[in-house]
Design a protein around this motif. Sequence first.
Motif, short mmCIF file in Angstrom:
data_model
loop_
_atom_site.label_atom_id
_atom_site.label_comp_id
_atom_site.label_asym_id
_atom_site.label_seq_id
_atom_site.Cartn_x
_atom_site.Cartn_y
_atom_site.Cartn_z
N GLY A 60 0.76 -1.23 0.00
CA GLY A 60 0.00 0.00 0.00
C GLY A 60 0.80 1.29 0.00
N MET A 61 1.82 1.39 0.84
CA MET A 61 2.47 2.68 1.05
C MET A 61 3.49 3.06 -0.02
N ILE A 62 3.80 2.16 -0.94
CA ILE A 62 4.84 2.52 -1.92
C ILE A 62 4.40 3.70 -2.81
N LEU A 63 3.10 3.83 -3.06
CA LEU A 63 2.66 4.94 -3.91
C LEU A 63 2.74 6.29 -3.20
N PRO A 64 2.12 6.47 -2.01
CA PRO A 64 2.24 7.79 -1.37
C PRO A 64 3.68 8.15 -1.03
N GLU A 65 4.50 7.16 -0.69
CA GLU A 65 5.90 7.44 -0.41
C GLU A 65 6.63 7.91 -1.67
N LYS A 66 6.39 7.24 -2.80
CA LYS A 66 7.00 7.64 -4.06
C LYS A 66 6.51 9.03 -4.49
N GLN A 67 5.21 9.27 -4.36
CA GLN A 67 4.65 10.56 -4.76
C GLN A 67 5.20 11.69 -3.90
N LYS A 68 5.34 11.46 -2.62
CA LYS A 68 5.92 12.47 -1.72
C LYS A 68 7.36 12.78 -2.13
N GLU A 69 8.11 11.73 -2.44
CA GLU A 69 9.50 11.89 -2.87
C GLU A 69 9.60 12.72 -4.14
N ILE A 70 8.73 12.44 -5.12
CA ILE A 70 8.75 13.16 -6.39
C ILE A 70 8.35 14.61 -6.20
N ILE A 71 7.28 14.85 -5.46
CA ILE A 71 6.80 16.22 -5.24
C ILE A 71 7.87 17.06 -4.55
N ASP A 72 8.47 16.52 -3.51
CA ASP A 72 9.51 17.26 -2.79
C ASP A 72 10.70 17.55 -3.69
N PHE A 73 11.06 16.59 -4.53
CA PHE A 73 12.20 16.74 -5.43
C PHE A 73 11.93 17.86 -6.43
N TYR A 74 10.73 17.85 -7.03
CA TYR A 74 10.39 18.87 -8.03
C TYR A 74 10.25 20.25 -7.41
N GLN A 75 9.73 20.31 -6.18
CA GLN A 75 9.54 21.61 -5.55
C GLN A 75 10.87 22.28 -5.23
#
Length: 516
Positions: A301-316
């Motif tokens: 379950g958590m691999i998606l929100p963890e990946k999305q959080k990582e990507i968003i923080d990286f792009y920001q």
Amino acid sequence: MKRSLIPTVLTVFSLVSCQEKRDVQPVNYWPKAGVTYEIFVQSFYDSNGDGIGDFNGVTQKLDYVEELGADAIWFMPIMPSPTYHKYDVTDYKAVHPDYGTMDDFKNLLAEAHKRDIKIVIDMIINHTSNQHPWFLESKSGRDNPYRDYYVWAQKDTIADYLNKKVITLDSDNIQQWHDPGEGEDFYYGFFWGGMPDLNFDNPKVREEIYEIGRFWLEEIGVDGFRLDAAKHIFPDDRPSDNHEFWKEFRAEMEKIKPDVYLVGEVYDKKEVVAPYLPGLPALFNFDFHYTLLEAFNTENGMILPEKQKEIIDFYQNITSEFIDATISSNHDQPRLLNELGSDPDKQKQAIAVMMSMPGAPYIYYGEEIGMKGIKPDEHIREPFLWDEKDKDSGRATWIESKYSIDGEVTPLAQQREDPNSFFNHYKQLIALRNTNPALAIGSLELPEATFPATIMAYFRNYENQSVFAIHNIGQEEVKIEIPENYTESLFEFGKVGINGSEVVLGPQSSMILEKK
């Protein structure tokens, strides 16, 4: 608060009742977080009975797009081309005659804008058709003025070019140099011999492209472009030149339309994608698509929100202005329902995840009625089913469908009458997103608590609204503690219930709770 198990998805009536009770009107969050509907015109709606979808057919169905709740339409290629998919253009300032006239398209555009629906068109500039007048001139001889519009090499120098190439995610690097029939000079075509790459080292080519963009923005009035193969403008060993080109392209387009929308296809990992953001403020998030599938297919379950959080923080860290174009499927991938093992509940839950996650979601036409399809690509692009076959006067017939057929997919007309249908599920979730700013434009925060492996959970926060989304993507019932003060249910799917301080989630069930 106690609640018994709820066996089905939230109905249209209960969702609307919730909105009326809170007196919240839908908000159009495009482009930052609005919903875009991808349409392959050829398969959408045939208005004149020739078997091919057309602009007038789309115009007739704009009320449907509005009913679904989409804020914008992205059209796959609409320009003249010798192929059905039209990714090899022969005229950049015209429309394919099978789809209608330019006046038909302008009428579609005007009608869409009346409904506050934006129009984005595919812009294919990495390559042209090998039947484009530029290429026909270019291949006629080394001294032709259009020779340097494309990339040419003599037979004995091709090895030097190949040594600079690297294998990428979207090409196997096999036979990218093509013989036009003379055996001495070869042209470069990254994707296929029918698509020769343009030479962007030539300033005349760059100016041609800027002029094409100006034409569509200023003379026709589109709202933006989806930029195909954006990573391949220059060779793979020159990524900085790609980045600089897109910044220049954006600057040229903003001279005409300051709020022009540009979304790029850069098919790679986030470290490769991120440097394109200054030129292409919206980029497709392919990681989201593949991680969504991985989460459901492995029940992790958590691999998606963890990946999305990582990507968003990286792009920001690069720019706070980026637009995260999330997708659950598109014209290049197998249909979502096929990817999820033809399990309708999985697809419904997957779209509940996407619509409650950050980003600007793209919906591929037909996904919202559970259309099916696997490669080759034409069978991912089969005709939309508006009604039962003997009643469906607008169904395109340019191809014989193998997967999205009566008996396998319920047509829209019948789905409208079923509150638990794919269509009503998508419609409800889009409405939910557009009436809850935390779901549309809120931050993504991960819980500190540890949950069973099948649980996907995350917070969405915006100003004074905070919601907690929780999805059990497994096959067993799970109980978890409710975060303090998250007591109002906004959305329920599957068998869910609240027992004191616990949420009870049956197999493949979801709940979104608002903090009070």
